[in-house]
Write an enzyme that holds these catalytic residues in place. Sequence first.
Site, PDB file in Angstrom:
ATOM      1  CG  HIS A  39       6.121 -24.827   9.895  1.00 31.27           C
ATOM      2  ND1 HIS A  39       5.962 -25.616  11.444  1.00 31.27           N
ATOM      3  CD2 HIS A  39       6.799 -25.927   9.420  1.00 31.27           C
ATOM      4  CE1 HIS A  39       5.940 -26.675  11.253  1.00 31.27           C
ATOM      5  NE2 HIS A  39       6.634 -26.784   9.616  1.00 31.27           N
ATOM      6  CE  LYS A 275      -3.142  23.942  16.342  1.00 28.09           C
ATOM      7  NZ  LYS A 275      -1.923  24.036  17.858  1.00 28.09           N
ATOM      8  CD  GLU A 412      -3.619  24.163  20.302  1.00 27.42           C
ATOM      9  OE1 GLU A 412      -3.674  24.654  20.285  1.00 27.42           O
ATOM     10  OE2 GLU A 412      -3.271  22.563  20.715  1.00 27.42           O
ATOM     11  CG  HIS A 669      -3.708   3.478 -19.121  1.00 28.37           C
ATOM     12  ND1 HIS A 669      -3.775   2.551 -19.383  1.00 28.37           N
ATOM     13  CD2 HIS A 669      -4.958   3.969 -19.563  1.00 28.37           C
ATOM     14  CE1 HIS A 669      -5.605   2.290 -19.984  1.00 28.37           C
ATOM     15  NE2 HIS A 669      -5.780   3.616 -20.326  1.00 28.37           N
ATOM     16  CG  ASP A 689      -6.793  -9.843 -20.915  1.00 25.38           C
ATOM     17  OD1 ASP A 689      -8.721  -9.677 -20.261  1.00 25.38           O
ATOM     18  OD2 ASP A 689      -6.236  -9.139 -21.348  1.00 25.38           O
ATOM     19  N   GLY A 724     -12.504  -3.066 -15.547  1.00 28.85           N
ATOM     20  CA  GLY A 724     -12.669  -3.887 -16.353  1.00 28.85           C
ATOM     21  C   GLY A 724     -12.557  -5.423 -15.909  1.00 28.85           C
TER      22      GLY A 724
END
Length: 850
Positions: A39, A275, A412, A669, A689, A724
Amino acid sequence: MAEADPLSEYNRKRDFTRTAEPAGKRGRAAGNSFIVQKHDATRLHYDFRLEVDGVLKSWAVTRGPSLDPGDKRLAVRTEDHPLSYARFEGAIPKGEYGGGTVMLWDEGTWEPVPGKSAKDLEKGHLHFTLHGQRMKGEWLLIRLKPRPGEKRGRENWLLRKIDDAHAGSADDLVGRELTSVKTGRTMSEIEANAPETSLKGKRGKAFDRAMASADAATSSVSSPAKASPISSNGKSVRTGSGRRGAAKLPAFRPPQLATLVDAVPAGNGWMHEIKYDGYRCLIAVAGSKVKVHTRTGLDWTDRFAPIPAELAGMALPPALIDGEIVALDADGNPDFSTLQQTLKEEGRGALHLFAFDLIELAGEDLAALSNIERKEKLAALLGDGAPHVHVADHVMGAGEKLFSAMCGAGQEGIISKRADAPYRGARSKSWLKVKCTRRQEFIVVGWTPSSASGRSIRNLLLAQHEEGKLVYAGKVGTGFNAANSGGLVRALKARVRKSGALEVPRPEARGAQWVTPDLVAEVAFAEFTADNVVRHASFLGLREDKAAGQVSRERPVPTPTIESDVTVSNRDRLIFPESHVTKGQLADYYAAVGAIMLPWIAHRPVSLVRCPQGRAKKCFFQKHDSGSFGDHVHHVPIREKDGHMEDYLYVDDSDGLVACVQMGTIEFHGWGSLVADVEKPDRLVFDLDPDEGLDFADVKKAAEHIHQTLQDIGLVSFAMLSGGKGVHVVVPLTPQAEWPQVKDFADRFSRALAAAEPDRFVATMSKAKRKGRIFIDWLRNQRGATAVLPYVVRAREHAPVAVPVTWGELDDIDRADAFTIADRDLLLERASSRALRGWGEARQLLPQDI
């Protein structure tokens, strides 16, 4: 005295000549539905409503429900609503009570947990279970005591998730579920196209007709195409319901098997799972068609009927899933004996599937991908699963902790998997099993009846295969009970033979009755004696999923180690002089975090930031390779703008990362697409930035604003600290749109934000125009552009790292470079946490009309 109308306050607040909300009266006090409506009124909230006594008891949850049991979300009690409100979706006119957009966000049924009732609401608390499309499992509502000076009549409650199989992170619900369960529309589509159907005065069939008209109108509104799972080659997977039902089931293939070892493998290149104590199964699914195979290929679909029925309801694309089907004991732990008893019962409702691998998806063979990549795709495919279908959790490194916890719980053991290994349909040392107790499978070759009252079996005589022939392995004389003895005796008597199938020492054979050696028993024991027979053995049950001819003795082998064949020279060279981080330490970091980087860097063209003499010296970008990086760094030919082909770099394992570090690399990158189809991006990145004078708090607010705006148009997004100055808002995509379309969307979206808030955002690169504002760098979303990848070290002071975070975490972080290379172990622990599970994974397409 007549009972007060519980809906009088609801009706008093609304003018039904102006709003399409339904006027209604109290319904029959017989239902147990619940709904949640998103809402967007004065403030965005989620209206949580439980059907009680013929009305919908309602709370406004200010930040929406959270799957994190540690989150206590404020829920303000509001007036009761009529049951007809459960079908309302649309726009309430501005100026009216609750004016804004309403989405039907979830629906289902609820019930109090055993021993509780809806009347507990009067006492100020309610412990209940939800069976919704999105909200599942146990929840708790608790009323808070009024604070001094608080507005009279206002009831503040807390809504909290109970820690169970459906618990998760804070972002799992409101951050990822962005469309209506009724029409598939986003909030912006509902706001723009909501039908203006008045329901005033309508009752019974007239009301139904009006709602049908509204449904038809909302259904006709175009909504973003539903996204599909991402295949290994980056191609989208069509999942239309009609085609799903007609799709072909994937064929059975031999499962990968684990090697028994004597210790937990060390190092961060291993992922560790529980396991599970049950039946290993490969499940082929394609929409409503499901087939369950045992590890030997037997069809046990009918035997495990509740699991395939649940999977069929999830409308999955063609897939081959590897997992374990278990039953839980009284303490909630997987237990083989409980499983056998459950399979004998008529209801068989207590079976659970813990899925841990995805081998095929929509006709694509995923086996060549790494374990961690396949696990991420499995999590994206199954999402929150279903009440009895779960994605098995794992931890990276820290296997000893998990092993200790499992042994302490009487389980186990664990399975340890090389995170960067492919799937092989055989036993290998890339999957290891480490057991808390000794358990193996044995062939039953005979039995000794018991003369004791109330007991039919004294012991079973056991054998295993050694070098192609049966070898006696001792007796098991405990573990028999009323639940398992009857069927076992019948099976033994049906296999009577005159003589033994192998040589048994005379004292051991005294009084024995021999049987055909084709029954396989699971037995726990303390050790093998010097005579190679079991000591202190206990019968756990018969295994019907494995042939006797496959039973041989398992002997633990020494635990293997992951050894890199990449040599790092000049390990003592300082790369980050201010923090004394050397080249060797940088290589060790990437070797350690390589496993958690693989889902984001593997099979993706990369550009490298190389600083051969350290970050303070000359650094440069490199995206091509003449062959000097070695065999672990691969090439993919990509056509350049002028039409000629160039080889770009990519890696697919941790050794590839280390090989790049050896060549002076600090940063990685990546393109927004995979090497198999570089023309179709699988993500968008908006890099925020900030101008020099702005505080990080401004960046966080901007990132959250973009996150909310993307939500409004139906796109899930994730936050990453850049390491950065800024934050990356990452939007996963099913690879379908090509670069021109993706670039155009990113451009128009960013410019629209900048136009709407010119004092806050700028969408052009110009430094002069960025003064006091945040540049939304959308240029990362064009062919050939790259963005820094998760867990990459930045070539900046103190070696900061780009780190995925949840939106909730971002609120409390005060720097984009909050994590550094020194936080390696913390990053590994975080990566397998509940909060970050599924980070960066979503199946979604670009909106069509934005």
